[in-house]
Design a protein around this motif. Structure first.
Motif, PDB file in Angstrom:
ATOM      1  N   PRO A  80      68.806  72.903  23.567  1.00  0.00           N
ATOM      2  CA  PRO A  80      67.346  72.335  23.244  1.00  0.00           C
ATOM      3  C   PRO A  80      66.787  73.194  22.291  1.00  0.00           C
ATOM      4  N   GLY A  82      62.850  72.933  20.413  1.00  0.00           N
ATOM      5  CA  GLY A  82      60.939  72.493  20.341  1.00  0.00           C
ATOM      6  C   GLY A  82      61.287  71.966  19.336  1.00  0.00           C
ATOM      7  N   SER A 109      64.267  70.558  25.648  1.00  0.00           N
ATOM      8  CA  SER A 109      63.564  71.204  25.411  1.00  0.00           C
ATOM      9  C   SER A 109      62.009  71.436  26.321  1.00  0.00           C
ATOM     10  N   THR A 158      64.747  79.363  30.408  1.00  0.00           N
ATOM     11  CA  THR A 158      65.109  80.381  29.623  1.00  0.00           C
ATOM     12  C   THR A 158      64.528  81.004  29.454  1.00  0.00           C
ATOM     13  N   ASP A 311      76.413  79.422  23.859  1.00  0.00           N
ATOM     14  CA  ASP A 311      75.546  79.006  22.446  1.00  0.00           C
ATOM     15  C   ASP A 311      75.135  80.280  20.923  1.00  0.00           C
ATOM     16  N   ARG A 315      79.463  76.561  14.966  1.00  0.00           N
ATOM     17  CA  ARG A 315      79.919  75.261  13.470  1.00  0.00           C
ATOM     18  C   ARG A 315      80.974  74.298  13.129  1.00  0.00           C
ATOM     19  N   GLY A 334      72.946  73.843  18.383  1.00  0.00           N
ATOM     20  CA  GLY A 334      71.071  74.083  18.407  1.00  0.00           C
ATOM     21  C   GLY A 334      70.640  73.176  16.420  1.00  0.00           C
ATOM     22  N   ARG A 335      71.254  73.772  15.572  1.00  0.00           N
ATOM     23  CA  ARG A 335      71.261  73.431  14.645  1.00  0.00           C
ATOM     24  C   ARG A 335      71.839  72.468  13.709  1.00  0.00           C
TER      25      ARG A 335
HETATM   26  C1  LIG Z   1      64.784  74.828  15.781  1.00  0.00           C
HETATM   27  C2  LIG Z   1      64.932  75.532  17.389  1.00  0.00           C
HETATM   28  C3  LIG Z   1      64.289  75.382  17.921  1.00  0.00           C
HETATM   29  C4  LIG Z   1      64.737  76.013  19.449  1.00  0.00           C
HETATM   30  N1  LIG Z   1      63.632  75.504  20.673  1.00  0.00           N
HETATM   31  C5  LIG Z   1      64.323  75.910  21.786  1.00  0.00           C
HETATM   32  C6  LIG Z   1      63.193  76.049  23.296  1.00  0.00           C
HETATM   33  O1  LIG Z   1      62.490  75.414  23.172  1.00  0.00           O
HETATM   34  N2  LIG Z   1      64.353  76.287  23.810  1.00  0.00           N
HETATM   35  C7  LIG Z   1      65.069  77.158  24.137  1.00  0.00           C
HETATM   36  O2  LIG Z   1      65.729  77.091  25.110  1.00  0.00           O
HETATM   37  N3  LIG Z   1      66.130  77.515  23.108  1.00  0.00           N
HETATM   38  C8  LIG Z   1      64.932  76.362  22.076  1.00  0.00           C
HETATM   39  N4  LIG Z   1      66.486  77.327  20.894  1.00  0.00           N
HETATM   40  C9  LIG Z   1      67.911  77.719  20.844  1.00  0.00           C
HETATM   41  C10 LIG Z   1      68.364  76.839  20.901  1.00  0.00           C
HETATM   42  O3  LIG Z   1      68.236  75.959  22.333  1.00  0.00           O
HETATM   43  C11 LIG Z   1      69.593  77.495  21.451  1.00  0.00           C
HETATM   44  O4  LIG Z   1      70.092  78.403  21.851  1.00  0.00           O
HETATM   45  C12 LIG Z   1      70.201  77.765  19.608  1.00  0.00           C
HETATM   46  O5  LIG Z   1      70.172  76.450  18.895  1.00  0.00           O
HETATM   47  C13 LIG Z   1      71.677  77.718  19.872  1.00  0.00           C
HETATM   48  O6  LIG Z   1      71.868  78.268  18.170  1.00  0.00           O
HETATM   49  P1  LIG Z   1      72.796  77.064  17.008  1.00  0.00           P
HETATM   50  O7  LIG Z   1      71.358  76.676  16.226  1.00  0.00           O
HETATM   51  O8  LIG Z   1      73.440  78.562  15.884  1.00  0.00           O
HETATM   52  O9  LIG Z   1      73.934  76.480  17.346  1.00  0.00           O
HETATM   53  C14 LIG Z   1      66.033  76.809  19.395  1.00  0.00           C
HETATM   54  C15 LIG Z   1      66.644  77.004  17.766  1.00  0.00           C
HETATM   55  C16 LIG Z   1      66.283  75.840  17.156  1.00  0.00           C
HETATM   56  C17 LIG Z   1      66.756  76.491  15.683  1.00  0.00           C
END
Ligand SMILES: Cc1cc2nc3c(=O)[nH]c(=O)nc-3n(C[C@H](O)[C@H](O)[C@H](O)COP(=O)(O)O)c2cc1C
Length: 394
Positions: A80, A82, A109, A158, A311, A315, A334-335
């Motif tokens: 997820p 946001g 999200s 979360t 997570d 990559r 995520g990213r």
């Molecule tokens: C831009 C952004 C927004 C995120 N928003 C949420 C969110 O709304 N809820 C949540 O549980 N995690 C959120 N996360 C965390 C991701 O769910 C996840 O844990 C994380 O991106 C994993 O790492 P990675 O980006 O290296 O893959 C967000 C991450 C990013 C980069």
């Protein structure tokens, strides 16, 4: 470079950086504080080595797996995020459609640009829902009923956002300030493709081109509203809240953001089904370990009673293979899909997923693992396995 020429997630990252205004790219890319945990997530994957078993018969390979009784085409899923709308205005709807086309799970999200019913209606794929609890807990029952009625199959709470992490890139850029700072406006003007999509997105949606919401459906399309939702979402979640949600939600319940093994017993007693070992992509408490370094501890403590996901920093398909070998039932990215979304919308997300699938398949073949179940701890070394000898043990 064009999107068709991207051969890995890093290429998509470069494409995203080129398309997005600097402050927007920073908002998606950045971590908390000195970004130590953000860097650790990656560095720890690179430290782990493979120990292949090449004589195994891997002529036929199967990446599928079963999670909570559901067959998944592969154990790589979308986390997820946001404010996905910062990457593309079609946001969650584009991601949900891409996930359905690529046959992977998308965990949506709470902080979304579209009502959860719209996202569900736009997708035939498997959707899970990430929950930030409403500040007024009295509304919890109604919200959970909406989530279930829309068809979301699993729910993740979360737990690592009691308050928002210290995202210094965002503080410096003042992305959300109103009126927007001249520097931000200039950055947006310098990226016309992004700016056109960003401004047109709301108009398109309101004209009903996307989604199926009634005209009066609640949406959170403006940056102001996004900021408000993020602030409201940053709320303490307690053990009592987990109990409350468990009593109301009949499907699989996941805790996202666990970073230690000694809380597993209590979660099992409460009837939780799974956990995501996650440090929110290094965006919350800076200084926590890399998630892949905590994974074996949590897998051992869960002892088969909880389904454990990971997570943070995934990559490559090879990173996924390492986490699966260390006991994860699946990993989330995520990213990487935000880069795909920024670079090419729905098609960009599909392509990014397919690249990861090809990498996981190749890694499994070269490791000597024909199935996901064949990925075990003997295939990796250098991981922080509790009780293991050597400098990496602890
Ligand atoms: C831009 C952004 C927004 C995120 N928003 C949420 C969110 O709304 N809820 C949540 O549980 N995690 C959120 N996360 C965390 C991701 O769910 C996840 O844990 C994380 O991106 C994993 O790492 P990675 O980006 O290296 O893959 C967000 C991450 C990013 C980069």
């Amino acid at each position: 470079m064009r999107m068709q020429d991207a051969v890995n997630v890093e290429d998509f990252r470069r494409l995203a950086r080129r398309r997005l205004p600097r402050a927007v790219f920073d908002a998606l890319e950045g971590g908390a504080g000195d970004e130590v945990s953000l860097r650790r997530n990656r560095a720890a994957f690179d430290r782990i080595e493979f120990r292949p078993r090449p004589l195994a018969d891997v002529a036929k390979r199967d990446l599928s797996t079963t999670v909570f009784g559901e067959r998944l085409s592969m154990p790589i899923m979308l986390a997820p995020t946001g404010a996905s709308r910062l990457a593309r205005s079609a946001a969650e709807i584009a991601v949900a459609r891409a996930a359905a086309r690529a046959d992977v799970v998308y965990m949506q999200s709470t902080v979304a640009a579209f009502p959860l019913e719209d996202v569900a209606a736009s997708s035939t794929g498997s959707l899970w829902y990430q929950l930030y609890l409403p500040p007024d807990r009295a509304g919890l029952g109604d919200l959970l009923r909406r989530i279930a009625a829309a068809g979301y199959r699993a729910l993740a709470i979360t737990i690592d956002t009691s308050i928002l992490g210290n995202r210094e890139r965002d503080t410096r850029n003042r992305l959300m300030s109103r009126p927007p700072r001249p520097r931000i406006v200039l950055q947006g003007a310098g990226k016309p493709a992004w700016a056109t999509d960003f401004l047109r997105g709301k108009a398109d949606y309101l004209r009903g081109r996307l989604g199926t919401a009634p005209p009066d459906a609640p949406s959170q399309l403006s940056l102001d509203q996004t900021r408000d939702t993020i602030m409201a979402a940053s709320d303490c979640v307690t053990w009592e809240d987990v109990e409350r949600v468990r009593a109301l939600w009949t499907g699989p319940l996941i805790i996202k953001g666990l970073m230690r093994g000694d809380e597993c017993d209590r979660l099992v007693e409460m009837g939780v089904d799974g956990v995501v070992v996650s440090n929110h992509g290094g965006r919350q408490l800076d200084g926590v370990p890399a998630t892949i370094d905590v994974l074996p501890e949590v897998v051992d403590a869960a002892a088969g009673r909880l389904t454990v996901f990971l997570d943070g920093g995934v990559r490559r398909g090879n990173d996924a293979a390492k986490a699966l070998a260390l006991g994860a039932a699946g990993v989330f990215v995520g990213r990487p899909y935000l880069y795909g979304l920024a670079a090419g919308g729905e098609a960009g997300v599909v392509r990014m997923i397919e690249l990861l699938r090809e990498e996981l398949d190749r890694a499994m073949a070269l490791l000597g693992a024909a199935t996901v179940a064949d990925l075990d701890r003997t295939l990796v070394s250098g991981a922080r396995v509790p009780g293991a000898p050597g400098p990496a043990g602890r």
